[in-house]
Design an enzyme around this catalytic site. Structure first.
Site, short mmCIF file in Angstrom:
data_model
loop_
_atom_site.label_atom_id
_atom_site.label_comp_id
_atom_site.label_asym_id
_atom_site.label_seq_id
_atom_site.Cartn_x
_atom_site.Cartn_y
_atom_site.Cartn_z
CE LYS A 28 -2.01 -1.15 3.88
NZ LYS A 28 -1.34 -2.42 4.18
NE ARG A 191 1.91 -4.91 11.18
CZ ARG A 191 2.97 -4.65 10.43
NH1 ARG A 191 4.17 -5.10 10.76
NH2 ARG A 191 2.85 -3.91 9.34
#
Ligand code: AP5
Length: 239
Positions: A28, A191
């Site tokens: 990203k 995560r």
């Protein structure tokens, strides 16, 4: 530090709001920086803003730091408020790239409402275009454990996949590169657990809205960039 547009080349098209979705390490940040340079709209990375607050020792940074180091998400209200402040700045008028936000359904619904209000106030907000960058677990782990950042210009490197010319030194700034404290395997696993539980539903939220595309994030960086550009262009024709 969070990225602002430096390129002053004239930009004729209005890209509008672009959301980059994807798991930790999917690319990203890498793609957001390329879009920012190509299209002249700012990258708004909630992770970068939180890390900058942590570095400066602000109350927000102190609250967020522990959660980030454990791979947990920071509270929705704090993050929404941070994003609202950033979106009120004038450099977002032609559009922006949200990187790492929204990552809970509550954040996505809050953003939907906020953008609707802006559109109702004739602030010219185009509908959101969402891009999900898909990468498999093994590749994500390799990218996360190999990632190194320049603390001065925030360029992203990877010791396995995209190394700097001189070992552990930024090509542009000459600054020693650093690894993020949450880029160790144990925190990455947490995560990913949080991603599957809280962020995967956000992908479905935007898929259901339309103006959504998935790209294969395991391709080389330039190919992913081209796929995103082409998808955003096509989705904008739907507006
Ligand atoms: P954040 O900073 O947003 O982390 P993330 O979402 O886990 O994503 P990453 O930054 O790890 O990866 P990326 O997808 O940007 O990949 P990159 O381009 O760097 O969030 C960190 C923390 O902050 C969260 O855990 C949470 O605590 C908090 N937070 C942030 N936002 C929040 C929110 N909205 N709500 C609540 N809490 C929030 O690439 C990775 C590596 O791969 C690099 O080394 C790169 O060189 C390499 N690479 C990239 N693309 C390619 C490619 N195509 N081929 C080969 N290598 C590639």
């Amino acid at each position: 530090m969070e990225s602002r547009v430096r390129n002053s080349a004239p930009k004729t098209e209005v890209p509008g709001p672009i959301l980059l979705l994807g798991a930790p390490g999917s690319g990203k940040g890498t793609q957001a920086k390329l879009i920012m340079e190509a299209w002249g709209v700012p990258q708004i990375s909630t992770g970068d803003i939180l890390r900058e607050n942590k570095r400066l020792g602000t109350p927000l940074g102190l609250r967020a730091g522990l959660l980030m180091s454990q791979g947990q998400l920071v509270g929705d209200d704090l993050v929404n408020e941070m994003v609202a402040g950033r979106l009120s700045e004038p450099d977002t008028v032609r559009g922006y790239i949200l990187d790492g936000y929204p990552r809970t359904l509550a954040q996505a619904e809050w953003l939907d409402r906020m953008l609707k209000t802006r559109a109702n106030q004739s602030l010219g907000t185009l509908p959101v275009v969402a891009v999900n960058i898909r990468v498999g677990y093994t590749e994500l782990l390799r990218r996360i454990t190999g990632r190194r950042n320049c603390p001065t210009c925030q360029r992203i490197y990877n010791v396995y996949l995209n190394p700097p010319r001189v070992d552990m030194v930024c090509d542009v700034e000459g600054t020693p590169l650093v690894a993020r404290p949450d880029d160790v395997e144990a925190v990455f696993e947490e995560r990913m657990r949080v991603y599957e539980a809280l962020t995967a539903p956000v992908v479905e939220h935007y898929r259901a809205q339309g103006r959504f595309v998935e790209v294969d994030g395991e391709r080389p960086v330039d190919e992913v960039k081209a796929a995103i550009a082409s998808a955003v262009f096509k989705l904008r024709q739907l507006v």
